[in-house]
Design a protein around this motif. Structure first.
Motif: not given
Length: 127
Positions: A104-119
């Motif tokens: 079984k693949p390990a699946i995380s159900v915890d929502a994560k926020e990814l912020k990409i800064i392109t400055d």
């Protein structure tokens, strides 16, 4: 008249299973159903009935769980002691009678926020 049972109680089966496990350990033998039936002097059909007919063979299935645990440990030890045997041990462990392992693949159900800064990346960096 029904034939007399070779193994008359779950406790007797439990004692014989301990003897079988000791026999397999001492002789470095794979604890297969065939070897178990040979050791107990019963048919494979009888062995299957122990699990399949709990009303008739009350307590027998619980005793057979010891064998599942023993087989699981046996295959894990073989894989640990001999890396060349690891593949066959893994396939054997996937059988329900040996532990029933599943991939079984390990699946995380915890929502994560990814912020990409392109400055500061510069013009045309993503073209």
């Amino acid at each position: 008249m029904a034939p007399r049972r070779k193994i008359r109680s779950p406790e007797e089966l439990g004692e014989k299973l301990i003897g079988f496990m000791d026999f397999c350990t001492e002789n470095d033998m794979i604890p297969t159903d065939y070897q178990l039936c040979k050791y107990l002097g019963i048919s494979i059909d009888t062995l299957e009935r122990y699990s399949r007919e709990p009303e008739k063979y009350q307590g027998y299935a619980e005793q057979l769980k010891k064998l599942v645990t023993y087989r699981e440990d046996w295959f894990l030890q073989k894989a640990n002691n001999n890396p060349k045997a690891a593949t066959i041990s893994i396939f054997a462990l996937k059988q329900p009678k040996n532990g029933g392992y599943v991939d079984k693949p390990a699946i995380s159900v915890d929502a994560k926020e990814l912020k990409i800064i392109t400055d500061g990346v510069g013009d045309g960096a993503f073209d």
